[in-house]
Write a protein that holds these residues in place. Structure first.
Motif, short mmCIF file in Angstrom:
data_model
loop_
_atom_site.label_atom_id
_atom_site.label_comp_id
_atom_site.label_asym_id
_atom_site.label_seq_id
_atom_site.Cartn_x
_atom_site.Cartn_y
_atom_site.Cartn_z
N ILE A 191 0.85 -1.20 0.00
CA ILE A 191 0.00 0.00 0.00
C ILE A 191 0.88 1.24 0.00
N SER A 192 0.64 2.10 -1.00
CA SER A 192 1.47 3.31 -1.12
C SER A 192 0.65 4.55 -1.50
N GLN A 193 -0.66 4.41 -1.54
CA GLN A 193 -1.51 5.55 -1.89
C GLN A 193 -2.67 5.65 -0.92
N ASN A 194 -3.11 6.88 -0.69
CA ASN A 194 -4.25 7.09 0.20
C ASN A 194 -5.47 6.32 -0.27
N SER A 195 -5.69 6.25 -1.58
CA SER A 195 -6.87 5.57 -2.10
C SER A 195 -6.87 4.09 -1.73
N GLU A 196 -5.70 3.46 -1.74
CA GLU A 196 -5.60 2.04 -1.38
C GLU A 196 -5.90 1.85 0.11
N LEU A 197 -5.36 2.74 0.92
CA LEU A 197 -5.56 2.65 2.36
C LEU A 197 -7.03 2.93 2.69
N LEU A 198 -7.61 3.93 2.05
CA LEU A 198 -9.01 4.26 2.27
C LEU A 198 -9.92 3.12 1.84
N SER A 199 -9.59 2.47 0.74
CA SER A 199 -10.38 1.34 0.25
C SER A 199 -10.38 0.21 1.28
N LEU A 200 -9.22 -0.12 1.82
CA LEU A 200 -9.12 -1.16 2.84
C LEU A 200 -9.92 -0.76 4.08
N ASP A 201 -9.77 0.48 4.50
CA ASP A 201 -10.47 0.99 5.67
C ASP A 201 -11.99 0.90 5.47
N ASN A 202 -12.45 1.29 4.29
CA ASN A 202 -13.88 1.23 3.99
C ASN A 202 -14.40 -0.20 3.98
N LYS A 203 -13.61 -1.12 3.44
CA LYS A 203 -14.03 -2.53 3.42
C LYS A 203 -14.17 -3.07 4.85
N LEU A 204 -13.23 -2.71 5.71
CA LEU A 204 -13.32 -3.15 7.11
C LEU A 204 -14.56 -2.56 7.77
N ASP A 205 -14.82 -1.29 7.50
CA ASP A 205 -15.98 -0.62 8.10
C ASP A 205 -17.31 -1.23 7.67
N ALA A 221 -3.45 -4.17 12.64
CA ALA A 221 -2.13 -4.46 13.22
C ALA A 221 -1.12 -4.83 12.12
N ARG A 222 -1.59 -5.53 11.10
CA ARG A 222 -0.70 -5.87 9.98
C ARG A 222 -0.28 -4.61 9.23
N VAL A 223 -1.20 -3.66 9.08
CA VAL A 223 -0.86 -2.38 8.44
C VAL A 223 0.18 -1.65 9.30
N ASP A 224 -0.05 -1.65 10.60
CA ASP A 224 0.89 -1.00 11.52
C ASP A 224 2.26 -1.65 11.44
N GLN A 225 2.30 -2.97 11.41
CA GLN A 225 3.56 -3.70 11.30
C GLN A 225 4.26 -3.39 9.98
N ALA A 226 3.48 -3.30 8.90
CA ALA A 226 4.06 -2.98 7.59
C ALA A 226 4.66 -1.58 7.59
N GLY A 227 4.16 -0.72 8.46
CA GLY A 227 4.69 0.64 8.58
C GLY A 227 6.14 0.69 9.01
N LEU A 251 3.04 3.88 5.26
CA LEU A 251 2.15 3.32 6.28
C LEU A 251 2.59 3.63 7.71
N ALA A 252 3.76 4.23 7.86
CA ALA A 252 4.31 4.47 9.20
C ALA A 252 3.38 5.30 10.07
N ASN A 253 2.71 6.27 9.49
CA ASN A 253 1.81 7.12 10.27
C ASN A 253 0.37 7.04 9.76
N ALA A 254 0.01 5.90 9.21
CA ALA A 254 -1.32 5.73 8.65
C ALA A 254 -2.39 5.86 9.73
N LYS A 255 -3.42 6.58 9.40
CA LYS A 255 -4.57 6.73 10.29
C LYS A 255 -5.69 5.88 9.73
N ILE A 256 -6.11 4.90 10.50
CA ILE A 256 -7.13 3.97 10.03
C ILE A 256 -8.34 4.05 10.96
#
Length: 109
Positions: free
Chosen positions: A21-35, A69-75, A81-86
């Protein structure tokens, strides 16, 4: 996709690769799927949804938090992803607390 009921995350979502994951859109997509899976479990308990929430709520929260947690670990290896807000982190934590209260007050036994 999840329906209106509180249901477990599909395996494909639980094992979604996150290291790339390297773009906001990818992170937002994952976040939305979880939600999509967390929100029905956070709905007010009714006679219609009580069984699904009681059976799956804690597990859904734990599954979502493991993905976060996997996203956090990947950071640790991925600066993006180091400072990703999910958002799902907060919702998963709230759901986990809620399930404790629903068990304690007898709604879920």
């Amino acid at each position: 996709m999840a329906n209106e009921n509180c249901s477990q995350l599909p395996d494909a979502l639980q094992t979604t690769p996150v290291n790339h994951i390297s773009q906001n859109s990818e992170l937002l997509s994952l976040d939305n799927k979880l939600d999509v899976y967390l929100k029905p479990c956070l709905a007010p308990v009714t006679e219609q949804n009580r069984k699904a929430i009681c059976a799956n709520g804690k597990l859904v929260a734990e599954q979502a938090l493991r993905v976060v947690a996997r996203v956090d670990q990947a950071g640790l290896r991925n600066p993006f992803l180091a400072n990703a807000k999910i958002r799902s982190y907060a919702n998963g934590s709230i759901l986990l607390e809620r399930m404790k209260h629903l068990r304690a007050n007898g709604t879920c036994s």
